[in-house]
Write a protein that holds these residues in place. Structure first.
Motif, PDB file in Angstrom:
ATOM      1  N   PRO A  12      -0.689   2.813  -2.826  1.00 33.40           N
ATOM      2  CA  PRO A  12      -1.971   2.485  -2.211  1.00 33.40           C
ATOM      3  C   PRO A  12      -2.778   3.703  -1.825  1.00 33.40           C
ATOM      4  O   PRO A  12      -2.255   4.689  -1.318  1.00 33.40           O
ATOM      5  N   GLY A  13      -4.063   3.624  -2.094  1.00 37.34           N
ATOM      6  CA  GLY A  13      -4.996   4.669  -1.693  1.00 37.34           C
ATOM      7  C   GLY A  13      -6.208   4.027  -1.069  1.00 37.34           C
ATOM      8  O   GLY A  13      -6.344   2.800  -1.045  1.00 37.34           O
ATOM      9  N   ASP A  14      -7.109   4.857  -0.543  1.00 33.40           N
ATOM     10  CA  ASP A  14      -8.282   4.328   0.152  1.00 33.40           C
ATOM     11  C   ASP A  14      -9.139   3.452  -0.750  1.00 33.40           C
ATOM     12  O   ASP A  14      -9.666   2.422  -0.317  1.00 33.40           O
ATOM     13  N   GLN A  42       0.829  -4.002  -5.972  1.00 34.25           N
ATOM     14  CA  GLN A  42       0.807  -2.957  -6.995  1.00 34.25           C
ATOM     15  C   GLN A  42       1.261  -3.520  -8.341  1.00 34.25           C
ATOM     16  O   GLN A  42       0.724  -3.168  -9.394  1.00 34.25           O
ATOM     17  N   GLU A  83      -8.317   1.572  -3.401  1.00 36.82           N
ATOM     18  CA  GLU A  83      -7.711   0.263  -3.647  1.00 36.82           C
ATOM     19  C   GLU A  83      -7.754  -0.590  -2.379  1.00 36.82           C
ATOM     20  O   GLU A  83      -8.050  -1.790  -2.421  1.00 36.82           O
ATOM     21  N   ARG A  84      -7.453   0.049  -1.241  1.00 34.57           N
ATOM     22  CA  ARG A  84      -7.499  -0.681   0.025  1.00 34.57           C
ATOM     23  C   ARG A  84      -8.895  -1.223   0.289  1.00 34.57           C
ATOM     24  O   ARG A  84      -9.067  -2.392   0.646  1.00 34.57           O
ATOM     25  N   GLU A 108       0.498   2.741   7.085  1.00 33.23           N
ATOM     26  CA  GLU A 108       0.956   4.031   7.615  1.00 33.23           C
ATOM     27  C   GLU A 108       2.081   3.876   8.627  1.00 33.23           C
ATOM     28  O   GLU A 108       3.008   4.702   8.673  1.00 33.23           O
TER      29      GLU A 108
END
Length: 205
Positions: free
Chosen positions: A183-185, A175, A187-188, A96
């Motif tokens: 990226p999303g929650d 990726q 995958e993180r 972020e």
């Protein structure tokens, strides 16, 4: 707040805004002074060196990250849960706030000693984060053989792995190799869980 301290904080505010929007390369003294509406020599009255100003900006980042970490571990029941929460917040912050994240750990560029600025040493922002990871790693250990490797070494390897995940994701490399979108929650969280399993062993079911 006096005019002098107000201007000092304004210079830091401008630097924080710049690094978040344009990255560390934008943090020239002249540009910060211009955006703060002061002469190009004004920052030198408060920050004897460029590195001292960068350290003050980075310290704001550590304050922000620290607040997020405290919120993230609230309610975490076990050391493993707390470590997982720290890892998720750390990677999430890196994605972020890429510019600030990049600056915060460049101790080769920053005044880490505090000698130039007379302020608290930047190492006093970095080391508590690492020491917390070391403590939690020690609490998570269950195999006697793990005692042969100091908890600090395991923590350093785990931290390096998380930092690498964040950086490679920011560059688009993960990726590509994982064939996933932005990226999303989910995958993180999967990557963070894999990192913890690699360094601490899988959670017993």
């Amino acid at each position: 707040m006096t005019d002098e301290s107000s201007l000092r904080e304004r210079l830091i505010d401008v630097g924080v805004e710049l690094v978040l929007t344009e990255g560390p390369a934008s943090l020239g003294l002249r540009e910060i002074a211009r955006r703060a509406g002061v002469s190009h020599g004004a920052p030198r009255r408060y920050f004897p060196t460029h590195h001292a100003l960068l350290a003050a900006i980075a310290r704001r980042g550590f304050g922000d990250l620290g607040s997020r970490l405290e919120a993230g571990i609230a309610g975490a029941a076990t050391p493993r849960d707390r470590l997982a929460a720290i890892a998720r917040v750390y990677v999430g912050y890196a994605l972020e706030c890429r510019g600030m994240f990049e600056l915060m750990f460049r101790h080769d560029l920053l005044d880490s000693t505090g000698q130039a600025s007379g302020q608290a040493r930047l190492r006093e922002s970095t080391l508590p984060l690492f020491e917390r990871i070391v403590e939690l790693v020690g609490q998570c250990r269950t195999v006697p053989a793990e005692a042969d490797v100091p908890a600090a070494v395991t923590a350093a390897a785990l931290w390096s792995n998380l930092h690498g995940v964040a950086q490679l994701w920011a560059w688009g490399s993960l990726q590509l190799v994982l064939d996933v979108p932005a990226p999303g929650d989910a995958e993180r969280d999967r990557l963070v869980a894999a990192v913890l399993d690699a360094h601490l062993g899988p959670v017993a079911r």
